[in-house]
Design a protein around this motif. Structure first.
Motif, mmCIF file in Angstrom:
data_model
loop_
_atom_site.group_PDB
_atom_site.id
_atom_site.type_symbol
_atom_site.label_atom_id
_atom_site.label_comp_id
_atom_site.label_asym_id
_atom_site.label_seq_id
_atom_site.Cartn_x
_atom_site.Cartn_y
_atom_site.Cartn_z
ATOM 1 N N GLY A 211 -2.610 -8.360 8.517
ATOM 2 C CA GLY A 211 -1.249 -7.854 8.647
ATOM 3 C C GLY A 211 -0.554 -7.753 7.313
ATOM 4 O O GLY A 211 -0.830 -8.523 6.384
ATOM 5 N N GLU A 212 0.367 -6.787 7.215
ATOM 6 C CA GLU A 212 1.120 -6.574 5.983
ATOM 7 C C GLU A 212 2.562 -6.221 6.326
ATOM 8 O O GLU A 212 2.813 -5.330 7.135
ATOM 9 N N GLY A 213 3.506 -6.953 5.717
ATOM 10 C CA GLY A 213 4.912 -6.608 5.858
ATOM 11 C C GLY A 213 5.486 -6.801 7.244
ATOM 12 O O GLY A 213 5.844 -5.841 7.904
ATOM 13 N N ALA A 214 5.615 -8.050 7.665
ATOM 14 C CA ALA A 214 6.204 -8.294 8.989
ATOM 15 C C ALA A 214 7.656 -7.841 9.026
ATOM 16 O O ALA A 214 8.133 -7.334 10.041
ATOM 17 N N GLY A 215 8.374 -8.037 7.916
ATOM 18 C CA GLY A 215 9.766 -7.595 7.865
ATOM 19 C C GLY A 215 9.873 -6.126 7.542
ATOM 20 O O GLY A 215 10.264 -5.312 8.374
ATOM 21 N N LEU A 243 8.446 -8.677 2.683
ATOM 22 C CA LEU A 243 8.437 -7.309 2.149
ATOM 23 C C LEU A 243 7.068 -7.025 1.561
ATOM 24 O O LEU A 243 6.585 -7.769 0.700
ATOM 25 N N TYR A 244 6.444 -5.948 1.999
ATOM 26 C CA TYR A 244 5.155 -5.522 1.445
ATOM 27 C C TYR A 244 5.308 -4.108 0.923
ATOM 28 O O TYR A 244 5.785 -3.223 1.642
ATOM 29 N N VAL A 245 4.905 -3.898 -0.340
ATOM 30 C CA VAL A 245 5.015 -2.587 -0.968
ATOM 31 C C VAL A 245 3.640 -2.174 -1.474
ATOM 32 O O VAL A 245 3.023 -2.892 -2.270
ATOM 33 N N ARG A 246 3.182 -1.016 -1.009
ATOM 34 C CA ARG A 246 1.901 -0.462 -1.475
ATOM 35 C C ARG A 246 2.164 0.890 -2.126
ATOM 36 O O ARG A 246 2.699 1.808 -1.495
ATOM 37 N N GLN A 268 7.094 -11.816 -0.483
ATOM 38 C CA GLN A 268 6.923 -10.408 -0.809
ATOM 39 C C GLN A 268 5.680 -10.197 -1.654
ATOM 40 O O GLN A 268 5.231 -11.087 -2.382
ATOM 41 N N LEU A 269 5.136 -8.976 -1.562
ATOM 42 C CA LEU A 269 3.955 -8.621 -2.317
ATOM 43 C C LEU A 269 4.023 -7.146 -2.662
ATOM 44 O O LEU A 269 4.263 -6.302 -1.789
ATOM 45 N N PHE A 270 3.841 -6.833 -3.963
ATOM 46 C CA PHE A 270 3.813 -5.467 -4.445
ATOM 47 C C PHE A 270 2.394 -5.150 -4.914
ATOM 48 O O PHE A 270 1.850 -5.874 -5.751
ATOM 49 N N GLN A 271 1.796 -4.060 -4.392
ATOM 50 C CA GLN A 271 0.449 -3.673 -4.783
ATOM 51 C C GLN A 271 0.412 -2.178 -5.092
ATOM 52 O O GLN A 271 0.869 -1.357 -4.287
#
Length: 272
Positions: A211-215, A243-246, A268-271
């Motif tokens: 899973g990625e970015g529940a919010g 927060l997940y940013v791809r 949060q994670l930025f990729q």
């Protein structure tokens, strides 16, 4: 040239919202008296329309749908909903919008669900493509997707190729259950632009193999997040719970007055 504007009353003039929509000849306002309406509303290639409760500033109109996949379906039009609640009781998606200007004011989308055995299921609260979406002072709560054999995306809001503004809203307790991957239990964006302001994205959850970015999930999108709270979201077996940013990471700005914290397992994670 003044093309005029009609006001249609439900049920005083038309027994259902659908009957009023079919009577549209030009831009109009459909005023709906308080009550529960077990119907689906189809707005395809119709004139610009406002659908509002007769109790200004208060809700009281509840759409529960009938048999369609979406309680409200809009295509190639402009729709403004004011004071409307959409609660399908777990039967259907609340709203789908394609090539449409869609605005919500003081609305509630709650307890709607998309489920099935397809490889990909999307958008339990709202599913939007190539549209302009504005949501103000509204609540998207407890919407869910169940995809036991596939992927799930966008519990409260799913947007692809859209311009989106969310202000003064609550997106809470939306969930994705998927046999494969899950993305964006609160907000899912792909190739879109988002302005999230003075809003709460809380207690949304992903239950999936990954899973990625529940919010909030952003893919190849631009976003401005200001004056908001993103907290209590969880991505079981996932990352970027708040927060997940791809991709296009430089296009996503989290302003200092936005709180992203107490999400599980990370904030949060930025990729790229």
């Amino acid at each position: 040239m003044d093309v005029g504007h009609d006001v249609l009353l439900v049920p005083a003039q038309y027994p259902t919202i659908g009957d009023a929509v079919r009577a549209l000849q030009r831009p109009s306002t459909i005023m709906v008296s308080s009550g529960v309406y077990a119907e689906d509303v189809v707005l395809v290639d119709v004139p610009d329309v406002v659908i509002s409760t007769t109790h200004f500033g208060r809700r009281g109109v509840v759409l529960v749908g009938d048999a369609a996949e979406s309680v409200v379906r809009a295509e190639n039009t402009s729709v403004y909903l004011s004071g409307i609640e959409i609660r399908s009781n777990g039967r259907a998606r609340a709203i789908s919008a394609t090539r449409t200007k869609m605005a919500l004011q003081e609305c509630v989308l709650a307890g709607n669900r998309v489920r099935g055995d397809d490889d990909l299921l999307e958008g339990a609260g709202m599913w939007c493509v190539d549209s302009a979406v504005r949501i103000q002072k509204s609540m998207l709560i407890g919407n869910s997707i169940e995809a036991p054999k596939g992927e799930a995306r966008g519990g409260a809001l799913h947007c692809t190729d859209c311009k989106v503004e969310i202000a003064g809203c609550t997106l809470q307790a939306n969930t994705l259950h998927a046999g494969a991957g899950a993305k964006g239990a609160g907000v899912y964006l792909a190739r879109s632009r988002l302005r999230l302001w003075r809003s709460r994205v809380t207690d949304n959850a992903l239950f999936a193999a990954s899973g990625e970015g529940a919010g909030v999930y952003c893919e190849d999108s631009a976003a401005q997040l200001g004056g908001s709270v993103i907290t209590g979201n969880s991505a079981h077996s996932g990352v970027g719970a708040g927060l997940y940013v791809r991709g296009a990471t430089g296009e996503v700005a989290v302003h200092g007055n936005t709180v992203v914290r107490q999400n599980y397992p990370d904030d949060q994670l930025f990729q790229q």
